[in-house]
Every structure is written in structure tokens, then in C-alpha cells.
Design an enzyme around this catalytic site. Structure first.
Site, mmCIF file in Angstrom:
data_model
loop_
_atom_site.group_PDB
_atom_site.id
_atom_site.type_symbol
_atom_site.label_atom_id
_atom_site.label_comp_id
_atom_site.label_asym_id
_atom_site.label_seq_id
_atom_site.Cartn_x
_atom_site.Cartn_y
_atom_site.Cartn_z
ATOM 1 N N SER A 46 44.907 46.709 40.440
ATOM 2 C CA SER A 46 44.883 46.246 41.822
ATOM 3 C C SER A 46 46.294 46.208 42.406
ATOM 4 O O SER A 46 46.977 47.217 42.443
ATOM 5 C CB SER A 46 44.189 44.885 41.885
ATOM 6 O OG SER A 46 43.783 44.568 43.185
ATOM 7 N N ASP A 162 37.957 47.457 42.011
ATOM 8 C CA ASP A 162 39.167 46.794 41.540
ATOM 9 C C ASP A 162 39.229 46.705 40.009
ATOM 10 O O ASP A 162 38.298 46.242 39.363
ATOM 11 C CB ASP A 162 39.189 45.378 42.142
ATOM 12 C CG ASP A 162 40.524 44.688 42.011
ATOM 13 O OD1 ASP A 162 41.031 44.588 40.885
ATOM 14 O OD2 ASP A 162 41.056 44.245 43.041
#
Length: 306
Positions: A46, A162
Site C-alpha cells: 500500500s 491493497d
């Protein structure tokens, strides 16, 4: 590391997920480099993938200068809403701006001057998607796709979200060298936040933001995802908002996964960033968060070097 002993200054750096808290990664990198450490490899999930990728391609300084100029309204203007049932933010506007400013050039990961790994999760195949080659931009965009917030990336029949969903601190995926130092930055530590200095903000900007926040309240009600950490109530027996519920759940999940990863692969240096230092969208606090990361890194390195 004892004083007077020889030790490699080569670092394998692992950067965790954590939204705007990831700006602390910039301060960590500054402190490492200023002390003479050579970062030879980075793995990130991320925001860790974004900051790590920018450093690997040599554009972190440009990104820092850019983000330091943002206020609250600038952050909101960068958000491109969508009615998609996969998420309410496309996430393309900010990447398009970064492309225009040549912050993420059209480059392949294998052509970067240092080893770089970005981790996403294929939610259909129930496993990590580890990027060590291919488009840098594609890898970063997939890694930051927070479920139900940013729309996912579709790739070869898979749906990528993510990396923090399964690997918030991807210690297993960084490329190691003999005798290097493994440094990990955890953005989801359940520790108190002690800001490096009182944050400041022009009153006019604050007034404009609060007016716009009121409009978001009318749109989202208690689900408003753009409230600051000061404006989010502490958990009580009463119902909490939709977005806050998601973020609290994600933070708890990531903390547990991070604890497991640290037990399995203990780093030489662990830099713990408080989960309470910022919410997902508080990028306008860049100066404060970068300095916080630098200060926490300095303390951790002082203990390691003693």
C-alpha cells in the site's frame, strides 16, 4: 550493534500499509540515508509500496515537495468519486497528476536501480500478488487499492486489492544480502502518538474545509470518511460510522498480521509508528508526519547503534 564494531551499512527496508501515516516512511528514509545507510532493497504494501517505489525510481524528493504543498482542500480535490460497487474512489486522479509531473515514470520494476517489491492481494485467488517485475505504476496502483474505498485493479481474471489485506508488513518478500540490516516500519502500532511539534494551519483554509466537510456530512451522514482523527469519536457502545467501522477493523486485522510477521521474521530494527497519528486521508499533515517518522527512526537507530 555495539559501538566500535564493524557492521554492514546495507539495508533491506520493509514499509507497511497505513494510508496517510505512510508519509512517515519518508522521514524514516531521510534518517537512514543521512546516517550513511545504503538502502539496497525495498518491499512495501500500500503506502509502503508507493513511498518505496518513489524512492527506488529516484522521485521521492519531488513527491515530498509536492505533497508538502497540499492543504485539506487540495486532498479533497484529488479524490475522484465513483458510483462503482467496488469502491467509492477511483484513485486515478492522483496518479494522473503524478504521471503529468513525471513522478512515476513509465518504467519496469526490473529496470530500477535497486531491488523493489510491491505486494497486492488477489481477492479472487486468495493469495498475495507479488510484483518484482513489470510496470511500476501498475504495481503501486494495485497495492494501494483499499477494499471498498479505492476501486480494485483487474488483472488476468484476478481482482487486486491493497497488499495490507494479507501482508501489511511484507518481511518475507524483501530481497536480502549477506550481513545486511533488516529494517521494518510498522504504521499500525498500538502505541500513543506524541507529535514532534504542534501542527499549524491557516484559519482561512480551516474554515473552507469545515464548510466542505459539512457538505460531505450531508452526503455521507455518519459514514463521512474525511473526518480528521480529532473529529472521530472514541469507540463506545453506540453505533459508529460505516467508514470508521471499516478502518478500525482493518487496523485491528493489520496489527494482528503484523505481529505474526514480526514473530516469524524479526527485523534488526523495528520502527513503530502509532496507528493514532493520522487517519487514511490526512495527507495535508505531511510535514508533521514526515518529521514524526524521522524522529522515531532516529530513536530506533540510536538504540540499535548503541
Amino acid at each position: 550493534m555495539k559501538q566500535g564494531t564493524k557492521h554492514s551499512l546495507s539495508v533491506a527496508l520493509v514499509l507497511s500499509s497505513g494510508g496517510a501515516r505512510g508519509l512517515a516512511h519518508i522521514g524514516v528514509i531521510h534518517e537512514l540515508v543521512s546516517r550513511g545507510y545504503r538502502i539496497h532493497a525495498i518491499a512495501g504494501s500500500s503506502m509502503g509500496a508507493l513511498v518505496g517505489g518513489l524512492y527506488a525510481v529516484g522521485k521521492l524528493e519531488e513527491y515530498e515537495h509536492w505533497i508538502l504543498g497540499f492543504d485539506k482542500l487540495d486532498i479533497l480535490r484529488m479524490i475522484d468519486f465513483t458510483l462503482s460497487d467496488e469502491g467509492f474512489i477511483k484513485g486515478e486522479r492522483v496518479f494522473e497528476q503524478m504521471r503529468k509531473l513525471d513522478m512515476i515514470p513509465d518504467i519496469r520494476i526490473e529496470d530500477l536501480p535497486i531491488s523493489f517489491t510491491a505486494v497486492a492481494v488477489d481477492i479472487l485467488r486468495n493469495k498475495e500478488r507479488v510484483f518484482t517485475s513489470g510496470s511500476l505504476l501498475h504495481a503501486i496502483r494495485a497495492s494501494i487499492a483499499i477494499p471498498l474505498v479505492f476501486t480494485p485493479v483487474h488483472e488476468n481474471g484476478g481482482v487486486l486489492v491493497d497488499g495490507g489485506v494479507l501482508s501489511p508488513l511484507p518481511l518475507d518478500y524483501v530481497e536480502r544480502e549477506p550481513e545486511d540490516i533488516l529494517v521494518a516500519v510498522d504504521l499500525n502500532a498500538p502505541i500513543p502518538y506524541n507529535p514532534p511539534s504542534p501542527p499549524g494551519e491557516p484559519s482561512a483554509t480551516n474554515q473552507r474545509f469545515r464548510a466542505l466537510l459539512k457538505k460531505w456530512d450531508e452526503m455521507f451522514g455518519h459514514k463521512n470518511p474525511f473526518r480528521t482523527k480529532e473529529e472521530i469519536p472514541e469507540a463506545t457502545d453506540e453505533k459508529i460510522g460505516y467508514f470508521d467501522l471499516i478502518m478500525r477493523s482493518v487496523q485491528l486485522m493489520q496489527h494482528r498480521l503484523t505481529t505474526y510477521a514480526l514473530t516469524r521474521t524479526p527485523p534488526d530494527v523495528l520502527i513503530q509508528i502509532s496507528k493514532d497519528c493520522a487517519t487514511v486521508f490526512e495527507f495535508y499533515r505531511a510535514k508533521e508526519l514526515i518529521e514524526y517518522g524521522r524522529a522515531v527512526c532516529a530513536d530506533a537507530l540510536n538504540r540499535f547503534e548503541a
